[in-house]
Design an enzyme around this catalytic site. Structure first.
Site, PDB file in Angstrom:
ATOM      1  N   ARG A  44     -79.909 -58.807  76.180  1.00  0.00           N
ATOM      2  CA  ARG A  44     -79.341 -58.162  74.986  1.00  0.00           C
ATOM      3  C   ARG A  44     -77.906 -57.671  75.213  1.00  0.00           C
ATOM      4  NH1 ARG A  44     -82.447 -58.337  71.095  1.00  0.00           N
ATOM      5  NH2 ARG A  44     -84.694 -58.376  71.368  1.00  0.00           N
ATOM      6  N   LYS A 102    -100.211 -50.955 105.746  1.00  0.00           N
ATOM      7  CA  LYS A 102    -100.206 -52.142 104.882  1.00  0.00           C
ATOM      8  C   LYS A 102    -100.969 -53.248 105.578  1.00  0.00           C
ATOM      9  CE  LYS A 102     -97.185 -55.292 102.313  1.00  0.00           C
ATOM     10  NZ  LYS A 102     -97.770 -55.081 100.986  1.00  0.00           N
ATOM     11  N   HIS A 128     -97.557 -63.832  92.776  1.00  0.00           N
ATOM     12  CA  HIS A 128     -96.767 -64.112  93.985  1.00  0.00           C
ATOM     13  C   HIS A 128     -97.629 -64.238  95.238  1.00  0.00           C
ATOM     14  CE1 HIS A 128     -96.892 -59.734  94.723  1.00  0.00           C
ATOM     15  NE2 HIS A 128     -96.535 -59.996  95.958  1.00  0.00           N
ATOM     16  N   HIS A 165    -103.987 -60.466  92.209  1.00  0.00           N
ATOM     17  CA  HIS A 165    -103.828 -60.837  93.618  1.00  0.00           C
ATOM     18  C   HIS A 165    -105.163 -60.886  94.377  1.00  0.00           C
ATOM     19  CE1 HIS A 165     -99.779 -60.120  92.507  1.00  0.00           C
ATOM     20  NE2 HIS A 165     -99.718 -58.841  92.790  1.00  0.00           N
ATOM     21  N   LYS A 221     -97.749 -67.064  99.169  1.00  0.00           N
ATOM     22  CA  LYS A 221     -97.790 -66.650 100.582  1.00  0.00           C
ATOM     23  C   LYS A 221     -98.396 -67.780 101.417  1.00  0.00           C
ATOM     24  CE  LYS A 221     -98.302 -61.719  99.449  1.00  0.00           C
ATOM     25  NZ  LYS A 221     -97.086 -61.063  99.891  1.00  0.00           N
ATOM     26  N   GLU A 238    -102.210 -50.849 100.952  1.00  0.00           N
ATOM     27  CA  GLU A 238    -100.778 -50.552 100.969  1.00  0.00           C
ATOM     28  C   GLU A 238    -100.580 -49.115 101.415  1.00  0.00           C
ATOM     29  OE1 GLU A 238     -98.296 -52.490  97.734  1.00  0.00           O
ATOM     30  OE2 GLU A 238    -100.092 -51.877  96.673  1.00  0.00           O
TER      31      GLU A 238
HETATM   32  C1  BG6 Z   1     -97.178 -56.234  92.942  1.00  0.00           C
HETATM   33  C2  BG6 Z   1     -97.705 -54.914  92.469  1.00  0.00           C
HETATM   34  O1  BG6 Z   1     -97.623 -57.277  92.113  1.00  0.00           O
HETATM   35  O2  BG6 Z   1     -97.654 -56.466  94.274  1.00  0.00           O
HETATM   36  C3  BG6 Z   1     -97.284 -53.789  93.394  1.00  0.00           C
HETATM   37  O3  BG6 Z   1     -97.211 -54.661  91.159  1.00  0.00           O
HETATM   38  C4  BG6 Z   1     -97.677 -54.106  94.827  1.00  0.00           C
HETATM   39  O4  BG6 Z   1     -97.856 -52.550  92.994  1.00  0.00           O
HETATM   40  C5  BG6 Z   1     -97.212 -55.505  95.208  1.00  0.00           C
HETATM   41  O5  BG6 Z   1     -97.084 -53.141  95.668  1.00  0.00           O
HETATM   42  C6  BG6 Z   1     -97.779 -55.893  96.561  1.00  0.00           C
HETATM   43  O6  BG6 Z   1     -97.210 -57.101  96.964  1.00  0.00           O
HETATM   44  P1  BG6 Z   1     -97.117 -57.486  98.510  1.00  0.00           P
HETATM   45  O7  BG6 Z   1     -96.589 -58.879  98.515  1.00  0.00           O
HETATM   46  O8  BG6 Z   1     -96.166 -56.490  99.123  1.00  0.00           O
HETATM   47  O9  BG6 Z   1     -98.493 -57.346  99.072  1.00  0.00           O
END
Ligand code: BG6
Length: 499
Positions: free
Chosen positions: A52, A354, A191, A253, A195, A229
């Site tokens: 925009r 993590k 995403h 995920h 991986k 995490e």
């Molecule tokens: C994202 C989430 O899709 O994935 C986040 O919105 C999360 O909250 C992240 O932290 C985790 O991704 P990765 O690749 O760091 O495990």
């Protein structure tokens, strides 16, 4: 086996809706510049940022240059910097949607062929929706009504997560996409599917006969999938308060990892052969009973020696919020392979470290002949697949302790990607390259996303109570009970802290 989709050979136009946003600056521009620098995409491909803001080409080229410099591009001497500046000026254009509504999209539709003519492109187009969920529908409709769903060459559309907020909204979004686009033009991103270690699940299972022959109810006691995490909500309260862990991590995920771990072998490596099996698997999961689910929310605590605030004390979070930052689930897969084998899933923020991992515990031998050197409560035969960080896997097994007595001890064989392959590439770039190649294998199909929402939708309508847990712990005690009721225990090895 299907031949891999070939690299793109003709230059294309990469159109980014949400072109001034964070995703464009942090991920898309650096990825596209890497592709160019490595020669992965045909020279002359163009980028059209759409937003925009009342910018023009020159002003946006400066924005892009700054973002790329901040990402570390063009910092290797004067020539490197000059190459980057030249690339920005030659490749990047900007189109403002300031006119709003259909007038904005009509202007976009007129501009695209102009840019293609100027850059000498034949009409292959990718539309990337780097936008918040609320903007998806109007953008899809805007593109479709302006006649942009089909062009002179191929046209593909990439949709970011989250795909819907529940089953009904995901169905509406799919119906809207299908009003204009064919399913094979649509690339829904998760995403995790980019991986390496997630893609390796298929190789681990189907390229190793000894694993696949044990991968069933005869030999597996239980399967645990943990996506832990240590970070909290950070500065994303605005999004997270209307999302929570079920929508943010479980529906997408964690469930993608589950599908790849539990699906049947596909007939080939074709995108649809694989996705058919994933959908079949999701549809064979029994509906979740209230007693199979635990929601939690982190309270103040400590991680890696640092005190951290509770979720309700985070900036932007309501002091009475009951949004879940932790989910644990006990799933039953009602099919021939997995009948009777519990699958436990958990994900949470502000856990000690993590770690994304799959732990497959094999059934104990039917007769206990041997004395163990150390007492153990779990079956020792375990395969731990470390998806991130410290990617690799570990196989625990029993060994005779040297000496006259027949005593055993558990030991582990480990494999680490970093020992063999060095560091792993950013999965995001692999996914982008897949779109450019026209390979949808690692993207989520319409029926797949709906099958996943079907499973979790009842929990959105009828939310379980949200249990407190201290930051730096592995979630509420109720999550342990889910397993204890079945005679199992979470495998916590290596999860006690650090990052
Ligand atoms: C994202 C989430 O899709 O994935 C986040 O919105 C999360 O909250 C992240 O932290 C985790 O991704 P990765 O690749 O760091 O495990």
């Amino acid at each position: 086996m299907a031949a891999p989709a070939s690299p793109p050979t003709t230059p294309h136009l990469f159109v980014v809706l949400g072109g001034t946003g964070d995703l464009m600056r942090r991920k898309l521009l650096p990825a596209l510049y890497h592709f160019h620098a490595r020669g992965d995409i045909p020279a002359g491909s163009g980028i059209l940022a759409v937003a925009r803001a009342p910018l023009d080409d020159a002003k946006f080229q400066q924005v892009a240059l700054d973002a790329l410099l901040a990402a570390g591009a063009g910092t290797d001497g004067a020539q490197d910097r000059a190459n980057l500046e030249q690339w920005c000026a030659r490749t990047i254009r900007f189109q403002s949607l300031a006119a709003g509504g259909s007038a904005g999209y009509a202007a976009l539709s007129a501009r695209i062929p102009q840019v293609e003519k100027e850059l000498g492109l034949a009409g292959d187009r990718l539309f990337y929706l780097a936008l918040p969920l609320q903007a998806f529908a109007s953008t899809i409709q805007g593109l479709g009504d302006a006649g942009l769903a089909h062009g002179p060459g191929w046209t593909r559309v990439v949709v970011e997560k989250p795909f819907g907020r529940d089953l009904a909204s995901a169905q509406q979004l799919n119906a809207l996409l299908h009003r204009y686009f064919e399913e094979q033009q649509v690339y829904r991103i998760d995403h995790y599917l980019g991986k390496e270690t997630v893609q390796n699940l298929l190789v681990l299972r189907f390229a190793n006969a000894f694993i696949e022959s044990d991968w069933n109810r005869e030999h597996v006691e239980d399967v645990q999938i943990t996506v832990a995490e240590s970070l909290g909500v950070e500065d994303r309260a605005g999004y997270y308060e209307s999302s929570g862990a079920l929508r943010d991590m479980v529906q997408n995920h964690t469930t993608q990892v589950l599908s790849l771990v539990a699906m049947e072998p596909p007939g080939s490596l074709d995108a649809d052969a694989i996705r058919n099996e994933k959908v079949k698997l999701l549809r064979s999961i029994a509906p979740l009973a209230p007693g199979d689910v635990v929601f939690g929310q982190y309270q103040a605590g400590g991680i890696g020696g640092q005190s951290v605030p509770g979720y309700r004390q985070e900036p932007g979070v309501s002091p009475t919020s009951d949004v879940e930052t932790f989910v644990a689930l006990r799933l039953r897969i009602a099919n021939w392979r997995w009948q009777g084998v519990p699958f436990y899933l958990r994900t949470g923020k502000r856990l000690p470290a993590k770690s994304t991992r799959v732990v497959v515990t094999f059934r104990a031998p039917p007769v206990a002949f041997f004395h163990r050197a150390a007492a153990y409560e779990m079956s020792p035969d375990r395969l731990t697949i470390l998806l991130q960080p410290d990617e690799g896997f570990e196989l625990c097994f029993e060994v005779k302790v040297p000496g006259r007595e027949m005593r055993t001890q558990t030991h582990r064989m480990s494999f680490r990607y970093s020992d063999v392959f060095g560091s792993l590439s950013d999965g995001y770039e692999m996914l982008l390259m897949d779109v450019l190649r026209g390979d949808p294998t690692h993207f989520v199909r319409a029926d797949e996303v709906e099958a996943s929402w079907t499973l979790y939708d009842p929990l959105l309508a009828n939310r379980p109570p949200v249990r407190p847990y201290a930051a730096g712990t592995m979630g509420p005690a109720e999550a342990d009970q889910l397993l204890e009721e079945m005679g199992h225990r979470w495998d916590e090895s290596g999860l006690s802290g650090g990052s």
